[in-house]
Design a protein around this motif. Sequence first.
Motif, PDB file in Angstrom:
ATOM      1  N   GLY A 184     -21.981  30.925 -10.585  1.00 52.86           N
ATOM      2  CA  GLY A 184     -20.983  29.995 -10.073  1.00 52.86           C
ATOM      3  C   GLY A 184     -19.696  30.762  -9.842  1.00 52.86           C
ATOM      4  N   PHE A 185     -19.254  30.821  -8.591  1.00 49.26           N
ATOM      5  CA  PHE A 185     -18.046  31.584  -8.256  1.00 49.26           C
ATOM      6  C   PHE A 185     -16.863  30.636  -8.154  1.00 49.26           C
ATOM      7  N   HIS A 186     -15.728  31.018  -8.783  1.00 54.82           N
ATOM      8  CA  HIS A 186     -14.524  30.192  -8.792  1.00 54.82           C
ATOM      9  C   HIS A 186     -13.295  31.097  -8.693  1.00 54.82           C
ATOM     10  N   PRO A 187     -12.231  30.665  -8.033  1.00 53.29           N
ATOM     11  CA  PRO A 187     -12.158  29.505  -7.141  1.00 53.29           C
ATOM     12  C   PRO A 187     -12.576  29.883  -5.726  1.00 53.29           C
ATOM     13  N   HIS A 188     -12.618  28.900  -4.838  1.00 54.23           N
ATOM     14  CA  HIS A 188     -12.995  29.174  -3.451  1.00 54.23           C
ATOM     15  C   HIS A 188     -11.915  29.980  -2.739  1.00 54.23           C
ATOM     16  N   GLY A 189     -10.635  29.665  -3.013  1.00 57.52           N
ATOM     17  CA  GLY A 189      -9.564  30.281  -2.252  1.00 57.52           C
ATOM     18  C   GLY A 189      -9.573  29.739  -0.833  1.00 57.52           C
ATOM     19  N   VAL A 190      -8.798  30.337   0.049  1.00 58.10           N
ATOM     20  CA  VAL A 190      -8.763  29.886   1.438  1.00 58.10           C
ATOM     21  C   VAL A 190      -9.960  30.411   2.209  1.00 58.10           C
ATOM     22  N   LEU A 191     -10.245  31.714   2.096  1.00 59.31           N
ATOM     23  CA  LEU A 191     -11.343  32.322   2.861  1.00 59.31           C
ATOM     24  C   LEU A 191     -12.408  32.975   1.981  1.00 59.31           C
ATOM     25  N   ALA A 192     -12.351  32.762   0.670  1.00 61.03           N
ATOM     26  CA  ALA A 192     -13.357  33.315  -0.252  1.00 61.03           C
ATOM     27  C   ALA A 192     -13.519  34.819  -0.070  1.00 61.03           C
ATOM     28  N   VAL A 193     -12.401  35.524  -0.018  1.00 58.34           N
ATOM     29  CA  VAL A 193     -12.417  36.966   0.218  1.00 58.34           C
ATOM     30  C   VAL A 193     -13.161  37.707  -0.885  1.00 58.34           C
ATOM     31  N   GLY A 194     -12.858  37.378  -2.143  1.00 56.74           N
ATOM     32  CA  GLY A 194     -13.494  38.072  -3.257  1.00 56.74           C
ATOM     33  C   GLY A 194     -14.997  37.877  -3.294  1.00 56.74           C
ATOM     34  N   ASP A 212      -6.786  23.017  -1.983  1.00 55.47           N
ATOM     35  CA  ASP A 212      -5.867  23.147  -3.116  1.00 55.47           C
ATOM     36  C   ASP A 212      -5.583  24.605  -3.445  1.00 55.47           C
ATOM     37  N   ALA A 213      -6.027  25.523  -2.567  1.00 51.71           N
ATOM     38  CA  ALA A 213      -5.854  26.948  -2.827  1.00 51.71           C
ATOM     39  C   ALA A 213      -4.447  27.397  -2.447  1.00 51.71           C
ATOM     40  N   ARG A 214      -3.651  27.688  -3.444  1.00 52.84           N
ATOM     41  CA  ARG A 214      -2.288  28.191  -3.221  1.00 52.84           C
ATOM     42  C   ARG A 214      -1.890  29.000  -4.451  1.00 52.84           C
ATOM     43  N   THR A 237      -6.691  24.912 -10.341  1.00 54.46           N
ATOM     44  CA  THR A 237      -7.430  23.652 -10.281  1.00 54.46           C
ATOM     45  C   THR A 237      -8.775  23.888  -9.622  1.00 54.46           C
ATOM     46  N   LEU A 238      -9.854  23.520 -10.325  1.00 59.19           N
ATOM     47  CA  LEU A 238     -11.203  23.730  -9.808  1.00 59.19           C
ATOM     48  C   LEU A 238     -11.907  22.394  -9.595  1.00 59.19           C
TER      49      LEU A 238
END
Length: 335
Positions: free
Chosen positions: A107-117, A194-196, A201-202
């Motif tokens: 399970g990868f967290h958080p999504h972020g804006v573009l899920a770069v990681g 909510d990515a900022r 917040t997940l």
Amino acid sequence: MKVEFAPRSVPLQRRLQTASVVQWVFSFLGLAQCCTAAFIILFFTRFWLVSALYAAWWFIDREKPRKGGRRIRVLRNCVVWRYMRDYFPITLVKTAELDPRQNYLVGFHPHGVLAVGAFLNFCTEASGFSTLFPGITPHLMMLTLWFRIPFFRDYLMSGGLVASDKESASYVLQKPEGGNLLAIIVGGAQEALDARPGSFTLLLKNRKGFVRLAIQHGTPLVPAFSFGENDLFDQVTNPKGSWLRRIQHRLQQIMGISLPLFHARGIFQYSFGLIPYRRPICTVVGKPIPVQKKHRPSEEEVDQVHQKYLNELSKLFEEHKATYNIPEDSHLEFI
């Protein structure tokens, strides 16, 4: 006469790093549209046979995104991903060994804006995934919508991306020889809204489908938290209940993808643009959570494993947050 080239090396590297990030951002914001346009336009030129043959191949190969994809080792090891890694930079941290005789659901967290990681760590070898986890083949789930785009679908599969549906997940997790890792960005497109910077917040409190899937296949769950993922972009204020949030939510229901209004820096200046900030990302992969296999788990059993997962994810965050300069009073919030 001695000639010194060293002073130019650092600026050149920074330009290459920026260029690598620009091409990646473009690949998700514009390449899909360009591929679609090229496929259609070719039909009206003397090269129409290219699109015709591809259409036939596309039909024959249509189930491949649900059958583990088609990774291309050369592209996963491409030097451009190493420049992209160094731009932020991005690192991958292992906290426990993964047995190559087993399959795993991350399970990868958080999504972020573009899920770069998530992309760089699981879809390329820039951060050394195969060295850290020998014998493990990573797969990352992505919305099925993107695999319906000609040419672009092949680019996605080359890195290990697979369609985001139950059939696709089951194909990877049920392989008896083991050695497969399926990463799911649990919060999905909705969490991107909510990515900022500074947000922890997940969207996870009622997301239990991945837990049920792990129980049905008896696959260990592995929590992973990507520190810095939310710090790459600023986002236009969109509190819940606002007109902007309602529009974004409605568009997500219609199209299946979210449209966060994000911004960061430009290519040649740092005040405004769509290029992410140079801020470090560190993806920490936690230890596996054993799961007992059961074909039809009850709601109570799913809830128990889900709660255990939340506890392990919180523990992972608390143990490592000081290392990545997260304030002591900051904690994960599940909604």
